[in-house]
Design a protein around this motif. Structure first.
Motif, PDB file in Angstrom:
ATOM      1  N   GLU A  75       8.946  67.898   7.167  1.00  0.00           N
ATOM      2  CA  GLU A  75       7.985  66.796   7.205  1.00  0.00           C
ATOM      3  C   GLU A  75       8.691  65.449   7.307  1.00  0.00           C
ATOM      4  OE1 GLU A  75       5.557  67.061   3.760  1.00  0.00           O
ATOM      5  OE2 GLU A  75       4.537  68.903   4.403  1.00  0.00           O
ATOM      6  N   ILE A  76       7.982  64.493   7.921  1.00  0.00           N
ATOM      7  CA  ILE A  76       8.456  63.113   7.956  1.00  0.00           C
ATOM      8  C   ILE A  76       8.018  62.441   6.663  1.00  0.00           C
ATOM      9  CG2 ILE A  76       8.357  60.907   9.173  1.00  0.00           C
ATOM     10  CD1 ILE A  76       7.644  62.440  11.717  1.00  0.00           C
ATOM     11  N   CYS A 127      13.176  67.365  10.577  1.00  0.00           N
ATOM     12  CA  CYS A 127      12.725  66.000  10.286  1.00  0.00           C
ATOM     13  C   CYS A 127      13.597  65.343   9.214  1.00  0.00           C
ATOM     14  CB  CYS A 127      11.260  66.014   9.842  1.00  0.00           C
ATOM     15  SG  CYS A 127      10.105  66.433  11.167  1.00  0.00           S
ATOM     16  N   GLU A 134      15.843  62.022   9.980  1.00  0.00           N
ATOM     17  CA  GLU A 134      15.697  60.795   9.198  1.00  0.00           C
ATOM     18  C   GLU A 134      17.026  60.423   8.530  1.00  0.00           C
ATOM     19  OE1 GLU A 134      12.073  59.399   7.257  1.00  0.00           O
ATOM     20  OE2 GLU A 134      11.497  61.523   7.142  1.00  0.00           O
ATOM     21  N   MET A 139       8.490  65.057  17.175  1.00  0.00           N
ATOM     22  CA  MET A 139       8.964  64.583  15.875  1.00  0.00           C
ATOM     23  C   MET A 139      10.093  63.554  16.039  1.00  0.00           C
ATOM     24  SD  MET A 139       7.057  65.946  13.581  1.00  0.00           S
ATOM     25  CE  MET A 139       5.701  65.891  14.791  1.00  0.00           C
ATOM     26  N   LYS A 194       8.570  60.163  16.838  1.00  0.00           N
ATOM     27  CA  LYS A 194       7.893  59.574  15.679  1.00  0.00           C
ATOM     28  C   LYS A 194       8.894  59.041  14.651  1.00  0.00           C
ATOM     29  CE  LYS A 194       3.686  62.399  16.047  1.00  0.00           C
ATOM     30  NZ  LYS A 194       2.864  63.461  15.406  1.00  0.00           N
ATOM     31  N   ILE A 195       9.984  59.783  14.451  1.00  0.00           N
ATOM     32  CA  ILE A 195      10.973  59.345  13.464  1.00  0.00           C
ATOM     33  C   ILE A 195      11.726  58.100  13.955  1.00  0.00           C
ATOM     34  CG2 ILE A 195      13.084  60.009  12.234  1.00  0.00           C
ATOM     35  CD1 ILE A 195      11.996  62.912  12.300  1.00  0.00           C
ATOM     36  N   LYS A 231       9.455  55.257  13.360  1.00  0.00           N
ATOM     37  CA  LYS A 231       9.359  54.923  11.939  1.00  0.00           C
ATOM     38  C   LYS A 231      10.544  54.055  11.504  1.00  0.00           C
ATOM     39  CE  LYS A 231       9.931  56.759   7.305  1.00  0.00           C
ATOM     40  NZ  LYS A 231      10.054  57.913   6.397  1.00  0.00           N
TER      41      LYS A 231
END
Length: 635
Positions: free
Chosen positions: A517-518, A532, A536, A574, A577-578, A581
């Motif tokens: 998960e993020i 994820c 990150e 993913m 999206k990361i 972010k």
């Protein structure tokens, strides 16, 4: 009171040939006074001289006069400046009064100069091979040593040199007089830091010829973590317009056939008048190492192209079995590779083949100091039977003076070389580091897109990518060995990078690594054994290690369903999206590059052995390099 008149003897000069000692006489036909002396008759004064002296005294300044340049002689002006240059008035210097080579780019207001951190120019003509400076500044012979070129310094500055042996170098004052040695303290050989003494204007350091290719002298008390080549970039300000040259540049950039009709290169690439020729030296290895000997000489840098064949005269009576020569990149740094040559023992003509390495731009070969006037280096296997001059011919349908022709020729050579003018790129001479998988490492072409870009823009380059690498940690190959974990190797990337490029994810996708998960914040503990969490962690580490630097992530072309923009909730989605972010710019080649793995013709032409995954040299240059360059320049 009685007044007496005193009269001198008088008459015309021809009648007064003799006067008694101390006897005066007035010569009426000259209007001058004479007197008898031990040596005969001599004139006492000259009316003309008295008048001139009176006039000069009237024109001399009194105590209240303010002296200007007009009042002073040239000798006084020179004395005021120590004899180095005359003090002159405004708008009084003529072209012929300026000493040759004294106006340098750094002293102009219209040329911008950018210098490298490394002050040692291994290609300088001032370097003296086969010598060293002893503790008293005496030049001594020693085959394996060299004395470096002048490096101008200021009192109190600190410098660091990478190789401090042999121990001595020297400081000199502005008149070129030796001041003191640069000595190495006992036990401190490399690197060595020292301070410039009072009165020093420049220094020269000793070195070992075998270390020249990695020798560095830098201002300050520490060296770069990796070798940085010397360079000087000179750029004309935008205010300077060279209309004819700019026009030609644009014309040739888009019409190479027209260019080739305008310029004709000589068959002989050896210029016997080049200042780059090194007498008394010869090349000893493919890496450009040199040694010294009588009757030897090293050619200037001569332009060559990969896979082309060239021929030149070999001298077995001088070099024996030493058939070494060396290739160089556009910045004249050695490009080492296995040498491929064939000697015709009847004619002593050596034929060489340039390796298929696109960074090779020049070659230097050994020749004879006594045979420079007839030496030739020609393209092809046929060596001319008669001498051909090494000059370049510019066709007569270009109406330029000699200086403009030279300028245009340099621009044209650059265009033919790369079809791109790199002088204004933000990437020039920067430090770049890469981390990723096989596509980043260059499984289909050594060094991959990173090395192609670094070579093109003279960047200091590092690539820690490894084939089979994953962003996720704790992944293993089929044999059980650990893979390269990108998220756990950020710390291994060089600290001084200007550009940090990360890539990977497709191997994670092909291995179906759990996404995880993020996180919703920026402080949570990250699990780098999920995709994820590892992604990150990778970005968080990069941001922490490189504050204010240019960091980016590259998404590769389509080749795996889990890393394909057409599908939702996969590793590709993913990754985007990361990046969004954490505010990391990304280049999406998954969209901007054709799906090389899914189009048979592209797969066969642009990937290694048609595997669809790993771009070959043509694939990198066709679909990756230009897009990455444009993206990097936008960061």
């Amino acid at each position: 009171m009685t007044t007496h008149t005193i009269k001198f003897k008088r008459g015309i000069k021809s009648k007064l040939n003799k006067l008694a000692y101390g006897e005066p006489a007035y010569i009426s036909d000259e209007g001058e006074l004479y007197i008898g002396t031990e040596n005969g008759v001599e004139k006492l004064t000259s009316n003309k001289e008295v008048k001139e002296l009176s006039s000069q005294l009237e024109n001399k300044a009194n105590l209240n006069t303010v002296f200007s340049m007009a009042n002073m002689g040239q000798d006084i002006k020179e004395a005021m400046t120590g004899g180095s240059v005359a003090v002159v008035g405004r708008n009084t210097i003529l072209n012929e009064n300026v000493v040759d080579k004294q106006i340098t780019p750094s002293k102009t207001s219209f040329i911008d100069v950018e210098n490298s951190v490394n002050l040692f120019n291994k290609n300088s003509r001032e370097i003296q091979l086969g010598y060293y400076l002893d503790a008293s500044g005496e030049l001594k012979e020693y085959t394996s040593y060299f004395v470096g070129h002048k490096i101008y310094v200021n009192e109190g500055q600190t410098y660091t040199v990478s190789y401090a042996e042999p121990s001595w170098g020297g400081f000199y004052n502005s008149e070129g007089t030796f001041i003191s040695k640069i000595g190495t303290p006992s036990g401190a050989l490399r690197p060595f830091t020292f301070t410039v003494p009072e009165g020093a204007c420049y220094m020269r350091l000793n070195g070992i010829i075998s270390n020249m290719n990695t020798y560095m002298i830098v201002l300050g008390d520490s060296l770069p973590s990796q070798y940085v080549a010397f360079y000087e970039n000179f750029t004309l300000n935008e205010s300077v317009k060279i209309k004819d040259v700019v026009k030609l540049q644009k014309e040739y950039e888009y019409d190479i056939p027209l260019l080739q009709n305008r310029f004709v290169d000589s068959l002989n690439l050896f210029d016997k008048t080049s200042p780059e020729i090194i007498l008394g030296s010869f090349i000893t290895s493919a890496s450009g190492d040199m040694s010294t000997s009588t009757s030897t000489a090293i050619s200037p840098y001569m332009p060559v192209k990969p896979n082309e064949v060239y021929s030149f005269k070999f001298y077995p009576n001088i070099y024996g079995s030493n058939k070494n020569y060396a290739f160089y990149d556009r910045n004249k740094n050695p490009v080492e590779d296995v040498l491929n040559c064939v000697l015709d023992e009847e004619t002593n003509v050596l034929t060489i083949t340039v390796p298929n390495i696109d960074t090779i731009k020049y070659v230097r070969v050994n020749c004879s100091e006594n045979d420079l006037d007839s030496f030739m280096f020609v393209k092809g296997e046929t060596y001319p039977s008669e001498y051909i001059s090494g000059n370049t011919v510019l066709r007569s349908n270009i109406d330029l003076n000699d200086l403009q022709k030279d300028t245009v020729s340099k621009i044209v050579n650059d265009i033919l070389d790369t079809t791109h003018i790199n002088s204004v790129s933000k990437l020039n001479n920067k430090v770049i580091t890469f981390n990723g998988d096989s596509i980043c490492a260059g499984a289909g072409y050594t060094g991959g897109y990173g090395k192609i870009i670094a070579d093109k823009y003279n960047m200091t380059y590092e690539n820690v990518a490894v084939s089979g690498g994953t962003i996720t940690a704790e992944t293993y190959s089929a044999s059980g060995s650990a893979r390269h974990w990108i998220s756990r190797t950020i710390s291994k990337m060089r600290d001084d990078a200007d550009y940090i490029v990360l890539e990977g994810g497709v191997n994670d996708a092909s291995l179906s690594i759990p996404l995880g998960e993020i996180t919703s914040d920026y402080i949570s503990t990250l699990d780098d054994t999920t995709y994820c969490g590892a992604f990150e962690s990778m970005l968080k580490q990069a941001l922490g290690k490189y504050p204010g630097k240019k960091i980016g992530y590259i998404m590769v072309h389509k080749m795996e369903k889990n890393f394909d923009s057409r599908y939702e909730d996969n590793h590709y989605q993913m990754s985007k999206k990361i990046c969004e972010k954490w505010g990391i710019p990304y280049l999406d080649l998954n969209i901007e590059c054709p799906p090389l793995n899914y189009i048979p013709s592209l797969k066969a032409t642009y990937t290694k052995d048609g595997d669809g995954w790993h771009p070959n040299e043509l694939g990198y240059k066709k679909y990756y390099v230009d897009k990455i360059v444009h993206w990097l320049e936008s960061l």
